[in-house]
Write an enzyme that holds these catalytic residues in place. Structure first.
Site, mmCIF file in Angstrom:
data_model
loop_
_atom_site.group_PDB
_atom_site.id
_atom_site.type_symbol
_atom_site.label_atom_id
_atom_site.label_comp_id
_atom_site.label_asym_id
_atom_site.label_seq_id
_atom_site.Cartn_x
_atom_site.Cartn_y
_atom_site.Cartn_z
ATOM 1 N N HIS A 150 0.831 -1.216 0.000
ATOM 2 C CA HIS A 150 0.000 0.000 0.000
ATOM 3 C C HIS A 150 0.868 1.270 0.000
ATOM 4 O O HIS A 150 0.425 2.329 0.421
ATOM 5 C CB HIS A 150 -0.960 0.030 1.197
ATOM 6 C CG HIS A 150 -1.698 -1.254 1.398
ATOM 7 N ND1 HIS A 150 -2.868 -1.561 0.741
ATOM 8 C CD2 HIS A 150 -1.412 -2.336 2.172
ATOM 9 C CE1 HIS A 150 -3.286 -2.763 1.108
ATOM 10 N NE2 HIS A 150 -2.403 -3.253 1.972
ATOM 11 N N SER A 280 14.440 20.720 -15.043
ATOM 12 C CA SER A 280 13.304 21.649 -15.061
ATOM 13 C C SER A 280 13.777 23.004 -15.560
ATOM 14 O O SER A 280 14.875 23.459 -15.204
ATOM 15 C CB SER A 280 12.704 21.772 -13.654
ATOM 16 O OG SER A 280 11.802 22.861 -13.583
#
Length: 475
Positions: A150, A280
């Site tokens: 999970h 970026s």
């Protein structure tokens, strides 16, 4: 720059896969089929002269694309366009070209050749992915790391055991690929609706001659199996099965790219990042996982295309309908080109993947104190304590520690709390012995090594000639 350019051609796919689905290979294969058909027919007694065979041989490669385009605009039929364009050059052979054949003799047999050759290119790259993951697994088979369920910290595993899970998916893909490759059939010479009626007439009802011709043609183009029955076309489920295989390979790659991006976020592993690469345009510090993201993006595309071929297979009419044609021109080649690109990226990532053992260790020690709670209970009971009372005290300490970590950003002080609790009969030496991560990896290392030895190495041994044959990776 005023026309759309396919990124798979311009940016992503290999030269060998681009050539496999190129007009040059497709239409020279048509001519080779015409030649092989004529050679068989001559051998079986039809009135075909040696000079006609030689004329065909001379013009296998000199396709006049302008004349093909002219005739296709005129007749709106690609086979007739190529037939006329070849006939203008091979004037001696012209009367016997395409004798008894139908368009599907060219189109379907060629498509099966391209599918088979495309699978071989895919297998080559997939074996190299397997090879690199095998090496990675061997290197890190005994390196403890946090396992997640999970996406929450669970027990410990090893880096190599985790990579064996990626390999397991690939082995399933290779098994399916080998099955498809070994069982792909040649359409052969079946005539217009699969009855071979034209060849019955040509050979005066001699079925043995038709079977002989079909077997010879099949073997000449590298096929050991022939479809025993077809309509005008081979069963389009073949396309659906092969594109489903490419979807399965893409699913395996997507899972890997997901895991790597999650681990890169944890700073435990990282895909290659060039010295002058910019992550970026705004945030100069960023190291974005663009290769993994590209793999995932292409994988989604391949997975989506498999549904298209399934719909085509399901909606064919009787002996054939042409509503498959435009769809197949797009989805088959695009699926192969995109899968080819995925595997090149995957190989590149694995060739230069970075692992950060210190970060892995740091993340382990953030969670490891909680993982030894059961050992603390057992040791305390052995030292005379009440099991339920110890369980409750550990629960309280773990809740307080979690609260401090999450609300105040404090370090994990669970062990310190345990050692300071006079009601828990355990000393620092006993706790430190418990805190060795390798106490919690179970049989991870053994499982990974046995898996490599018994399942992976035999496959790599069989395909050892393919290993490292794709060094020039287009990224």
């Amino acid at each position: 720059m005023k026309e759309y350019k396919n990124p798979l051609v311009e940016r992503y796919s290999s030269k060998e896969m681009l050539y496999n689905f190129s007009p040059k290979k497709k239409f020279t294969t048509w001519r080779k089929l015409w030649l092989a058909l004529a050679e068989c027919q001559k051998k079986l007694g039809l009135n075909i002269k040696e000079e006609q065979i030689n004329d065909l041989k001379k013009h296998l490669d000199d396709i006049d694309w302008n004349r093909v385009s002219f005739y296709e605009k005129k007749f709106h039929h690609d086979v007739i366009a190529h037939l006329y364009a070849l006939g203008e050059k091979a004037t001696i052979a012209k009367p016997i070209i395409h004798l008894g054949a139908t368009s599907a003799f060219l189109g379907d047999n060629t498509d099966l050749i391209l599918l088979r050759d495309g699978l071989e290119i895919i297998l080559n790259k997939l074996i190299n992915v397997l090879f690199r993951l095998r090496n990675f697994t061997l290197e890190y088979h005994n390196t403890p790391t946090l396992a997640f369920t999970h996406y929450q910290p669970a027990q410990l595993t090893t880096v190599g055991k985790r990579s064996s899970l990626w390999i397991q998916s690939i082995l399933m893909d290779i098994e399916e690929l080998e099955f498809r490759f070994q069982n792909i059939c040649f359409r052969g010479v079946k005539g217009t609706v699969g009855t071979a009626a034209s060849f019955k007439e040509l050979f005066d009802g001699n079925l043995k001659k038709v079977k002989y011709m079909e077997k010879k043609l099949s073997n000449k183009f590298g096929f050991q199996k022939i479809f025993p029955v077809t309509g005008q076309t081979y069963d389009r489920k073949v396309d659906a099965q092969i594109l489903n295989l490419l979807s399965n390979i893409s699913q395996s790659s997507h899972k890997f790219s997901n895991d790597l991006r999650l681990l890169q976020n944890l700073k435990e592993m990282e895909e290659p990042f060039d010295k002058e690469q910019i992550g970026s345009s705004a945030m100069a510090y960023k190291r974005n996982p663009i290769l993994s993201e590209r793999m995932a993006s292409l994988a989604k595309y391949v997975i989506s295309l498999s549904n298209s071929s399934a719909i085509v297979a399901a909606t064919q009419w009787l002996e054939r309908t042409l509503d498959d044609s435009a769809n197949r021109r797009l989805v088959i080649a695009q699926s192969f080109l995109a899968t080819d690109a995925i595997l090149m990226i995957w190989n590149n990532v694995l060739e230069n993947i970075v692992v950060y053992p210190k970060m892995i260790e740091k993340n382990i020690y953030q969670e490891l104190p909680f993982l030894i709670t059961e050992s603390i209970i057992v040791k305390s009971v052995k030292n005379g304590a009440d099991r339920q009372e110890i369980h409750e005290r550990i629960r309280i300490h773990s809740m307080k520690t979690n609260s401090k970590m999450k609300l105040e950003g404090k370090e994990n002080d669970f062990i310190k709390r345990i050692l300071n609790d006079e009601k828990i009969p355990i000393n620092e030496k006993e706790v430190n012995q418990m805190l060795d991560p390798k106490n919690f990896i179970g049989f991870s290392s053994d499982q990974a090594l046995e898996f490599i030895d018994k399942k992976v190495n035999p496959i790599l041994d069989r395909f050892h000639r393919m290993i490292d044959s794709n060094r020039n990776l287009k990224i």
